[in-house]
Design a protein around this motif. Structure first.
Motif, short mmCIF file in Angstrom:
data_model
loop_
_atom_site.label_atom_id
_atom_site.label_comp_id
_atom_site.label_asym_id
_atom_site.label_seq_id
_atom_site.Cartn_x
_atom_site.Cartn_y
_atom_site.Cartn_z
N GLU A 171 0.82 -1.21 0.00
CA GLU A 171 0.00 0.00 0.00
C GLU A 171 0.86 1.26 0.00
O GLU A 171 1.89 1.30 0.66
N HIS A 181 -7.66 -5.76 0.93
CA HIS A 181 -6.73 -5.55 2.04
C HIS A 181 -5.87 -4.30 1.79
O HIS A 181 -5.74 -3.45 2.66
N GLU A 182 -5.27 -4.23 0.61
CA GLU A 182 -4.38 -3.09 0.35
C GLU A 182 -5.16 -1.79 0.30
O GLU A 182 -4.67 -0.76 0.76
N HIS A 242 -5.69 -0.35 3.70
CA HIS A 242 -4.58 0.42 4.26
C HIS A 242 -4.70 1.91 3.98
O HIS A 242 -4.04 2.71 4.62
N GLU A 298 -1.76 -3.27 10.31
CA GLU A 298 -2.00 -4.60 9.74
C GLU A 298 -3.16 -5.33 10.43
O GLU A 298 -3.98 -5.97 9.79
N ASN A 311 -6.49 -3.71 9.85
CA ASN A 311 -6.85 -3.96 8.46
C ASN A 311 -7.26 -5.42 8.25
O ASN A 311 -8.14 -5.71 7.46
N TYR A 323 -1.16 -9.49 12.56
CA TYR A 323 -2.29 -9.77 11.66
C TYR A 323 -3.38 -10.58 12.37
O TYR A 323 -4.36 -10.04 12.84
ZN LIG Z 1 -1.29 -5.14 5.03
#
Ligand SMILES: [Zn+2]
Lengths: 280, 723
Positions: free
Chosen positions: B368, B393-394, B397, B416, B419, B489
């Motif tokens: 990102e 996901h990106e 960010h 992370e 997200n 994560y």
């Molecule tokens: Zn990420």
């Protein structure tokens, strides 16, 4: 050739006792693996509501995750994959030996005058041909080895191209071609040794290298016909297993288990019959 | 009278949507312009025609936004991480490049050849490399420039910088491959000056970390005006952060593009002569229905103008071999813009660029940058949510990193992990559950679907690892990169998901929205998030965050035992009025027997949680135990009998490992369950959360082991090919 195909199927169905015997033997062989699985599920789901969930067709995800978490601490996919692979290999080799043993019996039954199953014929054939077939299998490993070496060589050539590629499309077809080539080579070797075994039984031969050579000559001479037959039998195997893969209903799937063994008997019967129709 | 009112509000609504979708949005809380970069960069090909040489001038205006007098400046020179094997990045990562080593000519570096105060002193001779995180004297990823004249509070400094750089072969996020280049972390980027109290700092100073194997980035907001000159083959094959402003063909055959963007903290760009470039517009008025707007207005209790989204120009740069996946890329980007926008607040930028790196250039994928994300797909995508998962996901960010600019070095869970949590929510809202087919040699031959709950993988990956580190750990201080990934994560995903299930989805939505809006364009810390939760819910969750964000203890509750002792009518000899009376045992009628039932619940892990419980009885009744609060180390429970609504209370001291709940003279208890609504995803073992008095698992075991038998047989049959 079609007559050969039907003869083979007919032969296998006529000898249902043989198929039953093969089925019982192969199930017995799997039992040592299935029992721990059974016990694991019983001990981890008994007295919990997971057992109810597990009766549904879907895998009950929290249970599955926690089985891994609790029963296999330090679980990693890589090491598990390796263990699983080694386990499958060891079991597979054992099972292969068992099948080499049975192959003699099956062929003895099919090669006999009345082509009818009897315990005496089956076991004496199994015993008589086991060592010869084992030798044949060992010889075949050399051929399979050559096929795999050719495959790996081509793969490393492709790999060199692949590591510099900017598009997958430029390598994917090469990869598939290589796989196809491997399957073709394996099928050919497989075919040769199928015939070598049949010929061993028919001629009651003890000279395995000579039988291998004869089978190679036979396969090359009747290349097209032999390929068709092998193609047919492989096709039958594949479509059979495809059916099974696609089956979502458990009971139906389990009912197909004897089918697998029938197919195995059928394949042998079919090849004997086709050999007959080529030779005569 | 009602109808006209509805009609009127409808009109107003249409008007609102109209005006918002044409971009007439009143300025939201914009960022403080701490940095102002003007960069002019020329990309050249090396002698093998690879696009990897950069030559640039950079003008940086930096504002001392603090109350401190500053004596030096610190810059990130990230590309030097790829300079040689002595860099901290290389030492920590082991220089893993899928088993390969860098070949000659593939290293990357950056050289600051000149740095001057505009119209004044030449600072070049003063530059030095420092290594604030470790003792690696060979690391050149942080440059320090001592100032001869200190910078006063509120003062601005303008620097004229010249630098040359060479991109590495695509390795970690950045680099070239063939005719492709992803140019990220490529210019001298000034660190963040943190004053006392900012991000709860004790002593003011630079926050300018070295480039580590697991760390990402942290920078101040401002504006970028970047002119990029590339060879003619890259004409219209370019993407960058921000809005395209202009382009011109130069006499020497090169092309110069100008991109501008405000309110961001980084700038990245990419070229590939193979790019298939497609642009489509995310039209907010078409993408979001009235119903959805109404629902979110109500859910978040916010006025409509804070809910409506704005239009975004989305550009997808695809590899030619992925050309047929263009619709999937746009759909994923649109879904992300929509759902992140509804949840946390509209995406405030006018552009978004989605980059698809080439085969063997995957190291640049899944990353990102402000208004630019890199995804990645396969030639024959077999999964239902790939490439969608990585695009969502990106894009996420943009919210957790781009807008709420947390410190990715020190608190990686805040970008992370947040997200991971929000990506899963968007994916399941837009696409449902992930279905994994099992491909053979990359071909989806057997579409045996493995349906997964979003939290399944997080649980699988997280809970088996006994935690070595708290979630809140600086990235380079985790025991290993596995622990970094697990904590930053999946474990954070589980923590936030558990919090959501505990609070309820709507309250959690309010919490996340309030936190995001408060900290948009700013740099919050973990504590700021904790405070934000308290502020929105009015409840103190210190116990929760202390245990699960700052701690390593395992959470596991289990039902140990259920017991039912029959209550007998009196029998035997009794003294009654001076006489001995013998009473014979009377059998209760079948079905109306009474029991003294008891269930033993144990806290098997060190951590505690106010878990709910449910106890089921043979007569069909259920008693629920709901925690109503925690005080003085005791969890108070409200027990309610579902049958007659009878209520009573009980309590469980936190320090006690077990608790027996008693039900005298009741029906026979047949089962008990901890956390029946499955709110506590952090519970390490869900299999011990239930107990049944009688049932056995024979049925399930038979069913599944017969399945196993079948698969084993099938595999074994493959071996008989040789017989
Ligand atoms: Zn990420």
């Amino acid at each position: 050739m079609f007559t050969a195909f039907f003869k083979g199927i007919l032969l296998a169905t006529k000898n249902w006792k043989l198929v039953l015997l093969l089925l019982v033997a192969s199930i017995l062989f799997s039992i040592p693996v299935v029992i721990p699985i059974f016990l694991l599920i019983v001990t981890t789901t008994a007295s919990t509501s997971a057992s109810g969930q597990m009766m549904a067709d879907n895998l009950y995800a929290p249970w599955a995750a926690d089985i891994v978490n609790q029963q296999f601490p330090g679980f990693s996919l890589e090491s598990f994959g390796l263990q699983l692979g080694v386990g499958i290999l060891i079991m597979g080799i054992g099972y292969l030996l068992l099948n080499i043993f049975f192959a003699g019996g099956i062929l003895e039954v099919f090669a006999s005058e009345d082509q009818r199953f009897s315990m005496r014929k089956f076991w004496s054939g199994s015993g008589a041909h086991f060592w010869r077939f084992t030798r044949l299998t060992l010889i075949s490993l050399v051929f399979y080895g050559v096929a795999i070496i050719i495959f790996l060589l081509v793969r490393s050539l492709i790999g060199r191209v692949e590591s510099r590629a900017e598009a997958f499309e430029s390598v994917v077809y090469k990869t598939w071609f290589n796989l196809f080539l491997l399957m073709l080579m394996i099928a050919f070797v497989n075919m040769i040794f199928d015939y070598a075994r049949i010929s061993t039984v028919l001629n009651d031969s003890r000279k395995m290298i000579r039988e291998t050579w004869r089978a190679i000559v036979f396969s090359i001479k009747n290349f097209l016909g032999a390929c068709c037959i092998s193609g047919f039998s492989a096709g039958a195997d594949c479509s059979h297993s495809q059916d099974v893969e696609q089956t979502q209903f458990l009971c139906l799937r389990d009912a197909l288990l004897p089918g697998q063994d029938a197919a195995k008997g059928g394949r042998a019967g079919f090849q004997v019959a086709s050999q007959h129709c080529f030779i005569r | 009278m009602k109808k006209p009112l509805i009609f009127l509000s409808l009109l107003m609504l249409i008007g609102l949507i109209g005006s918002y979708s044409t971009g007439k949005v009143t300025a939201e809380n914009e960022s403080k312009n701490v940095v102002d970069y003007k960069i002019d960069v020329q990309l050249k090909l090396d002698d093998k025609q690879h696009p990897n040489m950069l030559q640039a001038t950079e003008q940086l205006v930096w504002l001392n936004d603090s109350s401190d007098t500053i004596n030096d400046l610190q810059f990130h020179l990230y590309l030097n991480a790829f300079k040689n094997e002595k860099s901290t990045f290389f030492k920590e990562s082991g220089g893993q490049l899928r088993g390969d080593r860098f070949e000659p000519g593939q290293w990357g570096w950056i050289d600051v050849t000149e740095i001057k105060i505009a119209g004044g002193e030449d600072l070049t001779p003063r530059k030095e490399f420092i290594h604030p995180d470790d003792d690696n004297a060979d690391d050149q990823t942080v440059m320090r420039i001592p100032l001869s004249k200190p910078l006063k509070p509120g003062e601005k400094i303008t620097l004229d910088i010249k630098f040359n750089a060479k991109l590495p072969r695509v390795f970690a996020r950045t680099g070239y491959w063939g005719g492709f280049a992803m140019v990220g972390q490529w210019f001298p980027k000034i660190g963040v000056w943190e004053t006392k109290g900012e991000r709860r700092r004790e002593v003011p100073g630079w926050n300018c970390h070295q480039f580590h194997a697991n760390s990402e980035f942290y920078a101040d907001f401002g504006s970028f005006d970047v002119r990029i000159t590339v060879p003619a083959i890259y004409k219209e094959k370019i993407g960058a952060t921000g809005k395209w402003a202009s382009n011109q063909d130069n006499p020497d055959g090169t092309v110069t593009y100008n991109f501008k963007q405000e309110n961001v903290h980084d700038f990245a760009w990419t070229i590939d002569n193979d790019y298939v470039v497609t642009t489509r517009r995310f039209k907010a008025a078409d993408q979001v229905t009235r119903d959805e707007l109404d629902r979110w207005t109500e859910k978040l209790n916010l006025p409509l103008e804070q809910i409506v989204l704005t239009d975004v120009e989305v550009t997808v740069l695809l590899q030619p071999e992925h050309r047929d996946q263009v619709d999937r890329h746009f759909a994923a980007a649109f879904n992300a813009i929509k759902h992140f926008g509804l949840w946390y607040g509209r995406y405030p930028y006018q552009t978004l660029t989605v980059v698809d790196p080439p085969y063997n250039g995957g190291g640049a994928g899944g990353m990102e940058y402000p208004t630019l994300i890199t995804a990645g797909t396969t030639w024959w995508p077999t999964r239902a949510q790939s490439p969608e998962g990585v695009i969502v996901h990106e894009f996420g960010h943009q919210f957790w990193y781009g807008l709420v600019a947390t410190n990715e070095f020190e608190e990686s869970w805040m970008d992370e992990g947040f997200n991971t949590y929000s990506t899963a929510k968007v994916l399941s809202t837009a696409y449902g559950r992930e279905i994994l087919p099992i491909p053979i040699f990359g071909v989806p031959l057997f579409n045996f679907p493995l349906e997964l709950e979003p939290s399944f993988m997080d649980r699988l990956m997280t809970l088996q690892g006994k935690f070595d580190d708290p979630i809140l750990t600086p990235t380079w201080k985790y025991i290993n990169s596995r622990s970094y990934a697990l904590n930053s994560y999946s474990r954070t995903g589980l923590v936030l998901n558990t919090l959501e299930r505990f609070l309820g989805e709507d309250r959690m939505a309010k919490v996340m929205r309030a936190y995001h809006q408060k900290w948009r364009y700013r740099h919050p810390t973990s504590q700021d998030f904790f405070d934000s939760v308290k502020e929105t819910t009015g409840e103190d969750f210190t116990w929760f965050f202390d245990q699960f964000v700052k701690g390593t203890n395992t959470l596991d509750y289990e039902i140990v035992e259920i017991s039912n002792i029959p209550v007998k009518e009196r029998a035997g000899v009794f003294d009654e009025q001076g006489k001995k009376v013998e009473v014979e045992e009377k059998k209760a009628e079948k079905g109306s027997e009474k029991f003294d039932s008891e269930v033993t619940v144990r806290r098997a892990g060190e951590a505690w949680f106010p878990v709910e419980m449910a106890f089921n009885f043979k007569d069909g009744s259920t008693v629920t135990a709901i925690p109503k609060g925690v005080h003085d180390g005791v969890i108070d429970y409200n027990l309610t009998a579902g049958k007659d609504g009878r209520q009573w209370t009980d309590s469980w001291a936190i320090k006690d490992r077990w608790k027996k709940f008693k039900f005298p003279n009741s029906a026979e208890m047949i089962s008990a369950q901890i956390d029946p609504a499955q709110k506590v995803l952090l519970d390490a073992n869900l299999t011990n959360n239930t107990r049944q008095e009688s049932a056995t698992g024979i049925g399930a075991a038979s069913r599944w082991s017969s399945g196993a038998l079948f698969w084993i047989q099938s595999i074994l049959q493959a071996f008989t090919l040789l017989s």
